[in-house]
Write a protein that holds these residues in place. Structure first.
Motif: not given
Length: 149
Positions: A33-35, A67-70, A98-102, A128-130
């Motif tokens: 979950e990511l809300g 970047s993030l993938v479900g 990451a906070l600045y979207g790269g 959070f490093a994924c």
């Protein structure tokens, strides 16, 4: 996934000198979950071996991601209490990126970390490093709850 608050218990978390989060299980866990709202970010992770760890970041929150993938996998988490003279500024660079979207240039990253620490002293930067990238949250508070371990 049952995120009923009655099933969760508060968990104590700590960090080392470089911001690495300890005290709760999450390493190599599934992001379930990511809300994100203007007042809160909730992240739920199913750690290897079972259970559930829920991170609630609250206050005036800012969310950013490179970047993030479900269904991603959370590899590591870092949490920093921001301060103008923090000794861990170099360790914060990935989280600030990451906070600045790269969107920050490499040569401006150190300056961006310094400005963020001065402007937001006392607040938390949690990264959070994924497997597929990182996401960061700037927040006033973080509570962590766990279930099943």
């Amino acid at each position: 996934m049952n995120l009923n608050p009655r099933n969760l218990i508060a968990a104590d978390w700590t960090t080392d000198s470089q911001g690495w989060l300890g005290g709760v299980r999450y390493h190599d866990g599934s992001l379930v979950e990511l809300g994100v709202t203007a007042a809160a970010v909730r992240v739920a992770v199913c750690p290897v071996g079972g259970g559930l760890t829920v991170f609630d970041l609250t206050g005036d929150v800012v969310f950013g991601s490179t970047s993030l993938v479900g269904g991603d996998v959370v590899v590591d988490i870092w949490a920093f209490r921001l301060a103008p003279e923090s000794e861990a500024m170099m360790a914060m660079e990935g989280g600030v990126a990451a906070l600045y979207g790269g969107s920050l240039r490499e040569d401006d990253l150190a300056g961006a970390v310094q400005r963020l620490c001065v402007k937001n002293a006392g607040r938390l930067l949690v990264t959070f490093a994924c497997v597929t990238g990182e996401f960061s949250v700037l927040a006033d508070r973080m509570s962590v709850e766990k279930s099943g371990y």
